[in-house]
Design an enzyme around this catalytic site. Structure first.
Site, short mmCIF file in Angstrom:
data_model
loop_
_atom_site.label_atom_id
_atom_site.label_comp_id
_atom_site.label_asym_id
_atom_site.label_seq_id
_atom_site.Cartn_x
_atom_site.Cartn_y
_atom_site.Cartn_z
N GLY A 12 0.81 -1.22 0.00
CA GLY A 12 0.00 0.00 0.00
C GLY A 12 0.83 1.25 0.00
O GLY A 12 2.06 1.22 0.16
N GLY A 14 1.16 4.57 2.05
CA GLY A 14 0.74 5.18 3.31
C GLY A 14 1.01 6.67 3.30
O GLY A 14 1.40 7.24 2.27
N TYR A 16 3.36 8.18 4.84
CA TYR A 16 4.79 8.52 4.85
C TYR A 16 5.60 7.82 3.77
O TYR A 16 6.79 8.05 3.66
CB TYR A 16 5.38 8.22 6.22
CG TYR A 16 4.68 8.98 7.32
CD1 TYR A 16 4.98 10.33 7.54
CD2 TYR A 16 3.70 8.39 8.09
CE1 TYR A 16 4.32 11.04 8.51
CE2 TYR A 16 3.04 9.10 9.07
CZ TYR A 16 3.35 10.43 9.27
OH TYR A 16 2.69 11.14 10.23
N THR A 18 5.84 4.21 0.76
CA THR A 18 5.29 2.98 0.20
C THR A 18 5.59 1.80 1.13
O THR A 18 6.66 1.73 1.72
CB THR A 18 5.94 2.73 -1.17
OG1 THR A 18 5.89 3.95 -1.90
CG2 THR A 18 5.20 1.67 -1.95
N ASP A 128 -2.93 10.84 13.95
CA ASP A 128 -3.58 10.58 12.66
C ASP A 128 -4.20 9.18 12.66
O ASP A 128 -4.04 8.43 11.69
CB ASP A 128 -2.56 10.74 11.53
CG ASP A 128 -3.23 10.75 10.15
OD1 ASP A 128 -4.40 11.17 10.06
OD2 ASP A 128 -2.57 10.33 9.17
P1 AMP Z 1 0.24 3.30 6.36
O1 AMP Z 1 1.40 4.12 5.97
O2 AMP Z 1 0.45 2.65 7.70
O3 AMP Z 1 -1.08 4.00 6.24
O4 AMP Z 1 0.24 2.06 5.34
C1 AMP Z 1 -0.46 2.02 4.12
C2 AMP Z 1 -1.09 0.64 3.98
O5 AMP Z 1 -0.07 -0.36 3.99
C3 AMP Z 1 -2.02 0.31 5.15
O6 AMP Z 1 -3.35 0.69 4.89
C4 AMP Z 1 -1.88 -1.18 5.29
O7 AMP Z 1 -2.84 -1.85 4.54
C5 AMP Z 1 -0.48 -1.47 4.76
N1 AMP Z 1 0.43 -1.69 5.89
C6 AMP Z 1 1.07 -0.77 6.65
N2 AMP Z 1 1.81 -1.33 7.60
C7 AMP Z 1 1.66 -2.66 7.47
C8 AMP Z 1 2.14 -3.81 8.18
N3 AMP Z 1 2.95 -3.68 9.23
N4 AMP Z 1 1.74 -5.04 7.77
C9 AMP Z 1 0.91 -5.14 6.71
N5 AMP Z 1 0.41 -4.13 6.01
C10 AMP Z 1 0.78 -2.89 6.37
#
Ligand code: AMP
Length: 289
Positions: A12, A14, A16, A18, A128
């Site tokens: 995904g 995020g 901050y 990828t 957030d």
């Molecule tokens: P974030 O920056 O945490 O919003 O991450 C973006 C997307 O990546 C999230 O909506 C999750 O679906 C995926 N993601 C983030 N951290 C993890 C993790 N530790 N394990 C699995 N998926 C993750």
């Protein structure tokens, strides 16, 4: 990507950077790698950010996504996290219109509050919180992700994909331009997520912009006045929203939630941040008995 990790797939984008699923070549363990995007004209990773991030490695709790490692090289920063199968947003989508079991709502919310209370005890704010960064693993454990990153990198205004960050979980004091943040900011977001779970994934205040967001909040909770929120007019971006709204019956906004749950929600969604319940007091509420 790194000698130590084999990149498997992109998970995904995020706030901050990828996120990738990856395998540790030595241990075969599956992890999530977050490549933090830094501004191009930046001099690499600010040392203040690095210090903050390294402190987060010590923040260990079953309801916090574990930060295993911080890799810093070539002006790039990669955070190595425990891997979780899905996030709460994807969980909502997978319901396909079916109602979320109210016992699952209670279990998830309790875990959310436990993670939150632990971080707040250690003076770490999230700032957030939203369903996308509440991760759920195979065992049904809910874990808070991205804790402390807002402090290290600044409160997010835009996402990695330059999308504007959602305002749906922001409290009215922050929407009015409050610059002093404390734990109450996360409690508001937690309350919004609680209501969204009780409504099987329907967001409580899905505003389109700051004004629309505030209007939706005051329509349900009543307009702020100097009596119910002393000093409200002194916020830098305060503006009165007419006409005056009385406080509505919150239970009508969460029809599936039992009366104890509604009582807890009412104490979390208080516009005046100083009157909002703390996460540890929320955990002692009779809703969880
Ligand atoms: P974030 O920056 O945490 O919003 O991450 C973006 C997307 O990546 C999230 O909506 C999750 O679906 C995926 N993601 C983030 N951290 C993890 C993790 N530790 N394990 C699995 N998926 C993750």
């Amino acid at each position: 990507m790194s000698a130590k990790f084999e990149r498997l797939e992109k998970i995904g984008e995020g706030t901050y950077g990828t996120v990738y699923k990856a395998r540790n070549r030595d241990t075969q363990a599956i992890v999530a790698l977050k490549r933090v995007r830094l501004d191009e004209d930046d001099e690499g990773v600010p040392s203040s950010a690095l210090r903050e991030i390294c402190l987060l490695k010590e923040l260990r709790h079953v309801n916090i996504v574990r930060l295993h490692d911080v890799l810093h090289s070539d002006k790039k920063l990669t955070l190595v996290f425990e891997f979780c199968e899905q996030d709460l947003k994807k969980y909502f989508d997978s319901l396909n219109g079916e109602a979320m079991d109210q016992n699952t709502v209670k279990s998830f919310f309790k875990q959310l509050l436990r993670g939150l209370a632990f971080c707040h005890e250690h003076n770490v704010l999230h700032r957030d919180l939203k369903p996308q960064n509440l991760l759920i693993n195979k065992a049904g454990e809910l874990k808070l992700a991205d804790f402390g990153l807002a402090r290290a990198f600044g409160i997010p205004v835009r996402c990695y994909s330059s999308e504007v960050v959602t305002l749906w979980y922001r409290p009215p004091d922050v929407l009015f331009g409050a610059k002093i943040y404390n734990t109450s900011i996360d409690v508001w977001s937690a309350g919004c997520i609680f209501a969204e779970m009780a409504n099987s994934g329907r967001p409580l205040f899905p505003g389109n912009d700051v004004d629309d967001q505030l209007r939706r909040i005051f329509k349900l909770l009543g307009s702020p006045t100097d009596e119910n929120w002393p000093g409200v007019a002194k916020f830098p971006e305060f503006k009165p929203f007419g006409p005056f709204n009385p406080c509505n019956d919150i239970s009508s906004a969460v029809p599936k939630l039992n009366s104890k749950g509604v009582d807890l929600l009412v104490q979390l969604l208080v516009c005046n941040p100083s009157l909002r319940l703390s996460s540890s007091d929320a955990l002692s509420h009779s809703y969880f008995d």
